[in-house]
Every structure is written in structure tokens, then in C-alpha cells.
Design an enzyme around this catalytic site. Structure first.
Site, PDB file in Angstrom:
ATOM      1  N   SER A 240       0.810  -1.217   0.000  1.00 34.53           N
ATOM      2  CA  SER A 240       0.000   0.000   0.000  1.00 34.53           C
ATOM      3  C   SER A 240       0.842   1.265   0.000  1.00 34.53           C
ATOM      4  O   SER A 240       0.415   2.294  -0.520  1.00 34.53           O
ATOM      5  CB  SER A 240      -0.949   0.008   1.196  1.00 34.53           C
ATOM      6  OG  SER A 240      -0.217  -0.087   2.397  1.00 34.53           O
ATOM      7  N   HIS A 293       1.745   4.442   4.772  1.00 33.26           N
ATOM      8  CA  HIS A 293       0.953   5.165   3.776  1.00 33.26           C
ATOM      9  C   HIS A 293       1.506   6.568   3.548  1.00 33.26           C
ATOM     10  O   HIS A 293       1.667   7.018   2.413  1.00 33.26           O
ATOM     11  CB  HIS A 293      -0.506   5.253   4.235  1.00 33.26           C
ATOM     12  CG  HIS A 293      -1.180   3.927   4.334  1.00 33.26           C
ATOM     13  ND1 HIS A 293      -2.393   3.757   4.965  1.00 33.26           N
ATOM     14  CD2 HIS A 293      -0.809   2.698   3.886  1.00 33.26           C
ATOM     15  CE1 HIS A 293      -2.752   2.484   4.885  1.00 33.26           C
ATOM     16  NE2 HIS A 293      -1.804   1.823   4.244  1.00 33.26           N
TER      17      HIS A 293
END
EC number: 3.4.21.-
Length: 343
Positions: A240, A293
Site C-alpha cells: 500500500s 501510507h
């Protein structure tokens, strides 16, 4: 887009107590990625697996005419087209666009026949490295299954081991996943945003952004402030961070070309909502690695700002071709270096 932090004593699926939240996180992530694929539409006749991407306006008043869909960087076609294009002999960062050989009908299509095989080949080429990365993620997960899910052995992010010299974990953590649902969410996200980012920047810049974002994800935790250690001491895996880097890359492109893109503000709002949604999910569960992230997002944004593209209209030649210059920092530096060599 989910990056999972793993307990030292439980390196496979999270405990059953978090099932309800994982279901919400899964649905929210898939919904967010669906919005990305719907709103980031490019008029480059390239398709993701979901639908045809159409982003650039067909408005004839745009600085880019409808047929101007190719960008050339150092001799490589980054975006495919059906019209004539020539690379400047004086600089590898100059594009000549010529739509004279391809007339457009009032409905926005081209007159004359098109080659289905060429269109299919261009579509595949526009997402070639996205497919490669998807395959790597799946193959690595199969390898994890074969080794009883020992993600530590395969290269999960572990701060203490990285500090002892196992720097390869900075990269390998991005191709590992905690469980099938984790893999499916990240593959869906990559499949949604990957073709767009690859088409806008081309394969070389796409890979540079993806790999930089994957490495920047753990670097933010390993070399960052003491807060990152405090909030995320556990090992973590997941792609991610790299996917967030691609989201940042698309955002930079839209910001740089807002005057050429219809609906750019709406697209930026969608991107901001997706980022905010994922950040909120990370705050709701300690098993989602928000630091990864943020690191990936910053890495992808910075790399795209440096590498470009940042197309700037220069002039129109006598034969009607428009000349665009890539004015991003690194292309400018390389062009200056080439000019100095010729002196």
C-alpha cells in the site's frame, strides 16, 4: 490500500476480534479504489481492467488538441497515439505534435478505419509493468503459503533488523501480504491506479515512483522521528505504501496540468478523499500502518515532482506542429547538461 502491521507472536492473519473492522476496511478500500478508477479518466484510449480511462477533455479550446496524446522523453514513447510525432533533434525533452494526418469527425472520433490489433497492443503496453507488479505480489504470496506464512523469513519490515544492516527489507516488505484479503485489496488498488500512473509517466518513471514509494514507506518509520517508533514498533508488510505513491504521482500530474485538464479540481478532491479515508481507517486500527501510507505518498509525490512529466507549451511550428517541453527539474537539468556538452 492497506498496509498491515503484524504482531511478533502472530505473523499470519489478525485475531478474530477485528473481523468486523476488517470487513469495513475492505469495503471502504474497494469503494475508494473504485472512485479512483471512475474519476481519473484519460483521453489516451488506454484501458484499465475496469473501464476505459478518459480524463483529458475533448474541448478544442484546450492547449492540447484532441489528437495530441503522445509524450516523448529521451526517445521513448510514454503515451501511445495514432498521430504523427517527431522527437526534436536538438533536445530529447522536446515533443512535436502533428494532427494533420488524422482528421477528427464532429463526434470526436477519427475518420477512417482503425486497427484493432494496434489498439489492443497499445492497451497492453500501457499497463505492462502494472501487470508485472501484480504477478510479483501473487507469486510472492504463493511462496509465503509454501513456507507456512513465514513473512519474517521472506523480508517483512522489522526496524531492529533493518538497523542491523538488512536493508533489503526496505523493498521486500512491499511484496509481502498478511493474508488473502490483504493481497486482494492491494492488488485491486494497484490494478485501479497503476495503469493511469503508468500511462501518464511512462514505464521508467512509473517504476521509479513505485520503487521509491515502496522504500520511502519503511524509511519514514526507520529514520523518522521517535513518534513513528512509538506508533508502529511491530513488523509490517504490504504494497500500500507504493500504491499511495502512485496516487501522489497522479495528483502531481493533475496539479501541474490543471489548465489542460477538464475537471482537475474534482479529481484532486477525489484523491484527497481517498487519502483521508485510508488515514481514518489507520487511526481506527493499530494494525493498519499509517506511517507506511504517509511515507509512500510523500515518496511518490517527491519523485514525480522531480522526474515529471511537466509539459509546457513552447511554440507552434510553421507546419502546424505544437512543441511541448518537459520542464520538470530533472529533465531540465539533463537538457542543460546536454546543451553544455554541445558547446
Amino acid at each position: 490500500m492497506v498496509s498491515v502491521s503484524l504482531s511478533h507472536h502472530n505473523l499470519w492473519p489478525p485475531e478474530s476480534g477485528s473481523t468486523a473492522f476488517r470487513g469495513f476496511a475492505t469495503a471502504a478500500s474497494v469503494h475508494a479504489c473504485h472512485h479512483v478508477s471512475r474519476h481519473l479518466r484519460l483521453d489516451f484510449h488506454l484501458r484499465s481492467s475496469l473501464k476505459k480511462l478518459q480524463h483529458f477533455s475533448d474541448d478544442a479550446r484546450m492547449k492540447f488538441a484532441r489528437y495530441q496524446r503522445v509524450f516523448v522523453f529521451n526517445g521513448a514513447n510514454f503515451l501511445k497515439s495514432r498521430v504523427d510525432i517527431r522527437l526534436s533533434q536538438s533536445s530529447p525533452f522536446v515533443c512535436f505534435f502533428n494532427g494533420g494526418e488524422s482528421r477528427l469527425n464532429p463526434r470526436g472520433g477519427e475518420e477512417g478505419s482503425s486497427n484493432p490489433e494496434t489498439s489492443k497492443r497499445n492497451t497492453v503496453n500501457g499497463r505492462r509493468w502494472t501487470n508485472v507488479l501484480l504477478a510479483i505480489n501473487v507469486i510472492m504470496y504463493i511462496a509465503q503459503i509454501a513456507s507456512d506464512g513465514k513473512v519474517l523469513t521472506w523480508g517483512a519490515k522489522i526496524n531492529s533488523l533493518i538497523e542491523r544492516g538488512q536493508l533489503w527489507r526496505l523493498a521486500t516488505a512491499s511484496v509481502l501480504h498478511a493474508n488473502p484479503m490483504h493481497l486482494m485489496i492491494n492488488c485491486y488498488s494497484l490494478n485501479s491506479i497503476g495503469p493511469t500512473a503508468e500511462s501518464l509517466g511512462g514505464p521508467k518513471r512509473f517504476l521509479a515512483v513505485y520503487l521509491t514509494s515502496a522504500v520511502a514507506k519503511p524509511i519514514l518509520r526507520v529514520l523518522g522521528s521517535a513518534m513513528s517508533y512509538w506508533f508502529n514498533k511491530a513488523p509490517s508488510v504490504g504494497a500500500s505504501g507504493a500504491i499511495f505513491g502512485l496516487v501522489g504521482s497522479v495528483a502531481v500530474f493533475v496539479i501541474r496540468h490543471k489548465q489542460m485538464v477538464r475537471g482537475g479540481n474534482e479529481d484532486l478532491m477525489q484523491i484527497a478523499q481517498i487519502i483521508a479515508l485510508n488515514m481514518a481507517m489507520g487511526l481506527m486500527s493499530r494494525r493498519i500502518d499509517n506511517w507506511g501510507h504517509i511515507g509512500g505518498l510523500l515518496g511518490g509525490t517527491a519523485m514525480t515532482w522531480l522526474l515529471g512529466p511537466q509539459w509546457k507549451y513552447e511554440y507552434t511550428t510553421r507546419d502546424g506542429r505544437r512543441v511541448f517541453m518537459d520542464s520538470a527539474p530533472i529533465p531540465l537539468l539533463l537538457r542543460w547538461r546536454n546543451e553544455q556538452r554541445r558547446l
